[in-house]
Motif scaffolding. Structure first.
Motif, mmCIF file in Angstrom:
data_model
loop_
_atom_site.group_PDB
_atom_site.id
_atom_site.type_symbol
_atom_site.label_atom_id
_atom_site.label_comp_id
_atom_site.label_asym_id
_atom_site.label_seq_id
_atom_site.Cartn_x
_atom_site.Cartn_y
_atom_site.Cartn_z
ATOM 1 N N SER A 284 0.816 -1.222 0.000
ATOM 2 C CA SER A 284 0.000 0.000 0.000
ATOM 3 C C SER A 284 0.843 1.261 0.000
ATOM 4 C CB SER A 284 -0.924 -0.002 1.212
ATOM 5 O OG SER A 284 -0.157 0.021 2.415
ATOM 6 N N LYS A 285 2.151 1.127 -0.176
ATOM 7 C CA LYS A 285 3.075 2.269 -0.143
ATOM 8 C C LYS A 285 2.989 3.043 1.170
ATOM 9 C CE LYS A 285 4.225 3.298 -4.902
ATOM 10 N NZ LYS A 285 4.310 4.329 -5.968
ATOM 11 N N LYS A 287 0.490 3.763 2.981
ATOM 12 C CA LYS A 287 -0.725 4.528 3.227
ATOM 13 C C LYS A 287 -1.656 3.770 4.165
ATOM 14 C CE LYS A 287 -0.607 6.911 -1.219
ATOM 15 N NZ LYS A 287 -1.344 7.237 -2.462
ATOM 16 N N SER A 318 3.659 -2.549 -6.642
ATOM 17 C CA SER A 318 4.039 -1.542 -5.650
ATOM 18 C C SER A 318 2.864 -1.022 -4.837
ATOM 19 C CB SER A 318 4.726 -0.361 -6.348
ATOM 20 O OG SER A 318 3.830 0.264 -7.269
ATOM 21 N N ASN A 319 1.660 -1.028 -5.416
ATOM 22 C CA ASN A 319 0.547 -0.392 -4.717
ATOM 23 C C ASN A 319 -0.761 -1.089 -5.072
ATOM 24 O OD1 ASN A 319 -1.232 1.267 -3.398
ATOM 25 N ND2 ASN A 319 -0.686 3.129 -4.507
ATOM 26 N N GLU A 322 -4.202 1.311 -4.428
ATOM 27 C CA GLU A 322 -4.671 2.157 -5.531
ATOM 28 C C GLU A 322 -4.083 1.609 -6.837
ATOM 29 O OE1 GLU A 322 -3.002 5.764 -4.168
ATOM 30 O OE2 GLU A 322 -4.681 6.252 -2.855
ATOM 31 N N ASP A 424 6.700 -1.288 -9.744
ATOM 32 C CA ASP A 424 6.017 -2.586 -9.776
ATOM 33 C C ASP A 424 6.983 -3.721 -10.091
ATOM 34 O OD1 ASP A 424 3.416 -1.608 -9.245
ATOM 35 O OD2 ASP A 424 3.203 -0.963 -11.315
#
Length: 450
Positions: A284-285, A287, A318-319, A322, A424
């Motif tokens: 989620s980086k 977040k 990576s995320n 989102e 990613d």
């Protein structure tokens, strides 16, 4: 899943298996009954700049069968079994009128919420018989949809070494005992290299490169990519060309990720992927990840699909919280899967270049049918070359033998098309380095150690 890799992975580095459906008799091994199994992953959309189009097809009305017709017991695979374990819906579409049909089922990675579609392609030959490419689970529904074509199955084709396609060949062939079985060369399994007979595949013949003696050679041509140098096992894929319809068939060489999820993937799977579980929290980086129930709506189903795609393509994107930006970059274009590119094709670029150059030189195709994601994809030889533009960087000037301006443009576009989000790619790149360090994957160029 979509990437066939010659390392201990969910897709290929597995011991073979012999699954069976509810009404499928126990497979025979060396003439005796083998009960159980062994262990073994209408609109057109314009595309810039190449304007690729995913061809539409009308789903068969028989796709709404009941649960008993979709029952199929499938629990196998080391270390990751492939789901669904008890129920597989089959969707049939007509890709080329009266000539080519696509049969799709959901395929999930073990107990996770990550799914994609797996595809069987059926071609009607001039003889009136059927040529079956990459069989799927022979559920009652699947077999009924096939029988509705009112033609006998003459040939069953295993076009790859990958276990997610191999596991269904034995059970499928027992439904059509008069059909001939043909398999890609260099079949193997890990950690034990078991014979095909152990997997319930008997009397199989081997597909040969450009074999003019194949019984379908006047209608369907074939070219073999075989790279034993990749890792602990080879990478093998056979491409086919149906001359009458100008259709190229591949297994995992290229993919086209559709914006919307395939029809065969259940809403339950999509909504499960939309939940903010452990994977989302880890990816989620940093977040804050909200804890909230997932309502069944179009937005959440789409979110689930985007998360599935990124995990399939990158393993650890990576995320996941989102996924929109990365998904948009990877979808709606013909590409080589990041896993296949990193762990396979980048190891033997000269062999891959020779293979695809022979394909575009000899076959004037106008559509491509891969075994996963969207199909058929309306694409030409230049579009196919574009997806492999990354090979030019790996090979350098020593392999440039395509001087025309159009192919130079294709090469430049290919480099852009094969650009993947660096963030990613981090997990996949780290995995590659680790596998090289332990010797599971070789750091090679053209089959020779650097």
């Amino acid at each position: 899943m979509t990437a066939a890799i010659a390392v201990p992975s969910p897709k290929s580095a597995i011991i073979g298996q012999n699954p069976f459906s509810r009404k499928d008799p126990a497979p025979n091994f060396l003439g005796r009954s083998l009960k159980g199994f062994g262990f073994q992953p209408k609109s057109r959309t314009k595309l810039d700049p190449l304007r690729l189009i995913v061809a539409s097809a009308t789903p068969s009305s028989s796709s709404d069968g009941n649960a008993s017709e979709r029952f199929y017991f499938n629990f196998t695979g080391f270390p990751f079994p492939l789901g669904p374990f008890l129920n597989r819906r089959t969707i049939r579409t007509e890709a080329v009128k009266g000539s080519i049909w696509l049969f799709e089922q959901e395929q999930a990675l073990g107990f996770s919420s990550v799914s994609t579609n797996i595809r069987m392609t059926v071609i009607k030959l001039k003889s009136g018989g059927l040529w079956v490419h990459a069989p799927i689970a022979p559920t009652k529904e699947c077999i009924q949809l096939l029988k509705e074509l009112e033609a006998p199955v003459e040939y069953i084709i295993l076009p790859t070494f990958a276990y997610e396609h191999k596991i269904f060949v034995g059970p499928f062939s027992r439904k059509f005992p008069r059909a001939q079985i043909w398999v890609a060369p260099r079949q193997w399994s890990w950690p034990l290299n078991l014979p095909l007979e152990f997997l319930g595949i008997f009397g199989a013949k081997t597909l040969r490169d450009e074999d003019l003696s194949a019984p379908w050679a006047d209608e369907i041509e074939q070219k073999v990519l075989s790279s034993p140098e990749v890792g602990i096992g080879p990478y093998v894929e056979v491409a086919f060309y149906h001359k009458r319809s100008k259709t190229l068939l591949v297994t995992d060489a290229v993919i086209f990720v559709p914006r919307q999820p395939p029809e065969c993937i259940s809403k339950e799977s999509l909504l499960a992927s939309a939940k903010n579980g452990l994977a989302v929290k880890l990816l989620s980086k940093g977040k804050e990840v909200p804890e909230e129930p997932v309502v069944d709506n179009k937005i959440n189903r789409q979110k689930g699909w985007e998360r599935m795609v990124l995990q399939i393509l990158f393993l650890g994107p990576s995320n996941l919280l989102e996924p929109n930006a990365s998904f948009a970059q990877m979808s709606q274009k013909l590409i080589v899967s990041p896993i296949v590119k990193t762990l396979v094709f980048s190891k033997v670029p000269e062999k891959v270049r020779d293979w695809i150059d022979r394909i575009v030189r000899d076959w004037k195709f106008k559509r491509i049918i891969p075994a996963h994601f969207a199909a058929p994809v309306n694409a030409s030889s230049s579009d196919f070359l574009t997806a492999f533009g990354f090979l030019d960087d790996l090979l350098g000037e020593r392999y440039v033998n395509r001087p025309s301006l159009s192919l130079l443009f294709t090469s430049l576009m290919g480099k852009a098309a094969s650009y993947f989000p660096p963030d990613d790619m981090k997990t996949l790149s780290s995995l590659d380095q680790f596998l090289v360090s332990v010797g599971a994957v070789k750091k090679t160029v053209s089959g020779r150690k650097r």
